[in-house]
Design an enzyme around this catalytic site. Structure first.
Site, PDB file in Angstrom:
ATOM      1  N   ARG A  36       0.818  -1.214   0.000  1.00  0.00           N
ATOM      2  CA  ARG A  36       0.000   0.000   0.000  1.00  0.00           C
ATOM      3  C   ARG A  36       0.851   1.263   0.000  1.00  0.00           C
ATOM      4  O   ARG A  36       0.435   2.285  -0.549  1.00  0.00           O
ATOM      5  CB  ARG A  36      -0.934   0.004   1.212  1.00  0.00           C
ATOM      6  N   LYS A 203     -20.242 -14.528   4.345  1.00  0.00           N
ATOM      7  CA  LYS A 203     -21.627 -14.168   4.683  1.00  0.00           C
ATOM      8  C   LYS A 203     -22.433 -13.622   3.503  1.00  0.00           C
ATOM      9  O   LYS A 203     -21.965 -12.763   2.779  1.00  0.00           O
ATOM     10  CB  LYS A 203     -21.616 -13.118   5.793  1.00  0.00           C
ATOM     11  N   GLY A 353     -10.463  -8.317   0.215  1.00  0.00           N
ATOM     12  CA  GLY A 353      -9.175  -8.562   0.848  1.00  0.00           C
ATOM     13  C   GLY A 353      -8.776 -10.028   0.824  1.00  0.00           C
ATOM     14  O   GLY A 353      -7.639 -10.373   0.494  1.00  0.00           O
ATOM     15  N   GLY A 376     -14.405  -3.245   0.594  1.00  0.00           N
ATOM     16  CA  GLY A 376     -15.727  -2.655   0.798  1.00  0.00           C
ATOM     17  C   GLY A 376     -16.048  -1.606  -0.256  1.00  0.00           C
ATOM     18  O   GLY A 376     -17.160  -1.563  -0.791  1.00  0.00           O
TER      19      GLY A 376
HETATM   20  P1  ADP Z   1     -13.369 -11.054   0.700  1.00  0.00           P
HETATM   21  O1  ADP Z   1     -12.480 -10.487   1.780  1.00  0.00           O
HETATM   22  O2  ADP Z   1     -12.600 -11.502  -0.505  1.00  0.00           O
HETATM   23  O3  ADP Z   1     -14.515 -10.139   0.359  1.00  0.00           O
HETATM   24  P2  ADP Z   1     -14.953 -12.513   2.590  1.00  0.00           P
HETATM   25  O4  ADP Z   1     -14.353 -11.695   3.690  1.00  0.00           O
HETATM   26  O5  ADP Z   1     -16.356 -12.282   2.251  1.00  0.00           O
HETATM   27  O6  ADP Z   1     -14.049 -12.383   1.273  1.00  0.00           O
HETATM   28  O7  ADP Z   1     -14.832 -14.057   2.959  1.00  0.00           O
HETATM   29  C1  ADP Z   1     -13.612 -14.710   3.106  1.00  0.00           C
HETATM   30  C2  ADP Z   1     -13.683 -15.807   4.124  1.00  0.00           C
HETATM   31  O8  ADP Z   1     -14.705 -16.734   3.827  1.00  0.00           O
HETATM   32  C3  ADP Z   1     -12.392 -16.592   4.143  1.00  0.00           C
HETATM   33  O9  ADP Z   1     -11.740 -16.374   5.381  1.00  0.00           O
HETATM   34  C4  ADP Z   1     -12.838 -18.042   3.985  1.00  0.00           C
HETATM   35  O10 ADP Z   1     -12.169 -18.929   4.859  1.00  0.00           O
HETATM   36  C5  ADP Z   1     -14.300 -17.970   4.348  1.00  0.00           C
HETATM   37  N1  ADP Z   1     -15.062 -19.087   3.746  1.00  0.00           N
HETATM   38  C6  ADP Z   1     -15.175 -19.398   2.448  1.00  0.00           C
HETATM   39  N2  ADP Z   1     -15.889 -20.541   2.284  1.00  0.00           N
HETATM   40  C7  ADP Z   1     -16.219 -20.958   3.528  1.00  0.00           C
HETATM   41  C8  ADP Z   1     -16.953 -22.088   4.023  1.00  0.00           C
HETATM   42  N3  ADP Z   1     -17.474 -22.985   3.216  1.00  0.00           N
HETATM   43  N4  ADP Z   1     -17.096 -22.180   5.375  1.00  0.00           N
HETATM   44  C9  ADP Z   1     -16.559 -21.256   6.194  1.00  0.00           C
HETATM   45  N5  ADP Z   1     -15.867 -20.189   5.795  1.00  0.00           N
HETATM   46  C10 ADP Z   1     -15.695 -20.031   4.462  1.00  0.00           C
HETATM   47 MG    MG Z   2     -12.736 -10.374   3.935  1.00  0.00          MG
END
Ligand code: ADP
Ligand code: MG
Length: 397
Positions: A36, A203, A353, A376
């Site tokens: 960054r 989520k 992230g 975000g």
């Molecule tokens: P990003 O940061 O790319 O937007 P998120 O923060 O929404 O992604 O989600 C990432 C997390 O989701 C990771 O830490 C991953 O371990 C978790 N994850 C993905 N699939 C599953 C699953 N089937 N069960 C539990 N956690 C999961």
């Molecule tokens: Mg995340």
């Protein structure tokens, strides 16, 4: 873009206050990833080449107690920045006051000054995060021009972005924000088709609006990760102990209805009995036994998702399709990375992230078109929401 950029402003000998995102990981006073900081160098160099007096600010983490201040000081960042920019950086360990003002008055053209963590101002009544007008006015009073180059916080209205922009005479976005918007616009405005979105992560509730928006815009929306189980439960499948948001089942039904054949869900999983990095079992179909939880997409789903991605000309990927941090459940996410990386003539953008971390872990950083630096902010932009930190910047004349 209708917002002013660096090239629209004369910086000669002007005091310029710049909001960067120096929110880097620090462990025991050592910066463990300086990406960054490196990403700000182009804007800094441009301002130096145009003889600006450069006053920089950034947040670092969250500051909730007096003790947090020691761990969240920007002092190590000033040191690192001086090294990377090959120019001394004056660090002021305060966010306002006489010492800061005197140092600013001493600045010569090209000089660099860094103010202490903007979130120190959150200790006396959330002034930074609450966009307190007195604080925004004060920071604006320190300079003649404001440059916002912190994309990661552009979706928040804080004193250090919206506040300063509101109370200063002139403003523009920096190179980093300009690049982010140019890239994200390839998704948001007229994407080359077929446009395939891959959404995963923990989520559904984080990503409802983006799913809705993408169901309108994309040709195919693939859903994986923990998020998928809420959809599978809505469809009546058994999901065992997998993560689920029961209060979002009705919404998932709505999205399934809205998406029709555009929406692609997993058809099998890798499951285990506890949340641990141990070898899992591939299910035979979409159902998961009562004592099992799904932590990755299964082998047939990998094939299905790959097939859907093959012809894509635009890909937006946000959210890992499994617990990729554990080697036993990384295969699905790695396969998505690989497929996206090998697409010919496609524009591929990764946001989020954890998704960016996955691309790094599997060494595909150089094989995707763009990795957004703001999780975000990029989601909200794709959702079609205005980003307050950018909206507040002056329009081009
Ligand atoms: P990003 O940061 O790319 O937007 P998120 O923060 O929404 O992604 O989600 C990432 C997390 O989701 C990771 O830490 C991953 O371990 C978790 N994850 C993905 N699939 C599953 C699953 N089937 N069960 C539990 N956690 C999961
Ligand atoms: Mg995340």
């Amino acid at each position: 873009m209708n917002k002013k950029t660096l090239k629209d402003i004369n910086f000669e000998n002007k005091k310029v206050i710049v909001r960067f995102d120096f929110n880097v990981p620090i462990s025991d006073g050592t910066i463990t990833d300086d990406k960054r900081i490196k990403a700000t160098l182009a804007t800094i160099k441009y301002l130096q080449d145009h003889n600006a007096k450069i006053i920089m600010l950034s947040h670092l983490g969250r500051v909730k107690t007096e003790e947090d201040k020691q761990k969240k000081t920007l002092a190590p960042i000033a040191k690192k920045l001086a090294e990377l920019a090959n120019y001394p950086v004056t660090f002021i360990d305060e966010t306002r006051g006489k010492k800061l003002e005197a140092a600013i008055n001493n600045l010569k053209a090209k000089d660099l000054l860094l103010i202490e963590n903007t979130r120190f101002e959150d200790l006396n009544g959330k002034k930074e995060s609450g966009n307190d007008p007195e604080l925004g006015t004060y920071w604006a009073s320190l300079a003649e021009v404001f440059v916002n180059d912190a994309f990661g916080t552009a979706h928040r209205a804080h004193a250090s972005n919206v506040g300063i922009a509101t109370y200063i005479g002139d403003s523009c976005v920096g190179f980093l924000i300009e690049k982010e918007l140019t890239m994200l616009n390839k998704i948001v405005l007229n994407p080359s088709r077929p446009f395939v979105a891959v959404l995963g992560g923990a989520k559904v509730s984080d990503k409802i609006d983006v799913i809705k928006q993408l169901l309108n815009k994309a040709d195919t929306v693939i859903i994986g990760g923990a998020m998928a189980y809420t959809f599978m439960k809505a469809l009546g499948y058994s999901i065992g102990n997998s993560l689920v948001e029961n209060d979002k089942i009705d919404l998932a039904k709505e999205l399934i209805e809205l998406g029709k054949e555009k929406l692609v869900l997993p058809i099998d999983y890798v499951t285990v009995s506890e949340f641990k990095d141990i070898p899992g079992t591939n299910t035979k179909d979409c159902n998961i036994a009562d004592n099992q939880m799904g932590l990755d997409i299964g082998i047939e789903t990998v094939k299905l998702f790959n097939a859907k991605l093959q012809t894509a000309k635009t890909v937006f990927w946000n959210g890992p399709v499994g617990v990729f941090e554990m080697n036993n459940f990384a295969r699905g996410t790695e396969a998505i990375c690989e497929t996206i990386a090998n697409l010919k003539d496609a524009f591929t953008l990764v946001g989020g992230g954890d998704s960016a971390a996955a691309v790094g872990k599997f060494h595909y950083e150089d094989k995707v078109s763009f990795i957004s630096t703001g999780g975000g902010a990029s989601l909200e932009y794709v959702e079609g929401k205005p980003l307050p930190g950018i909206e507040a910047i002056k329009n081009k004349l």
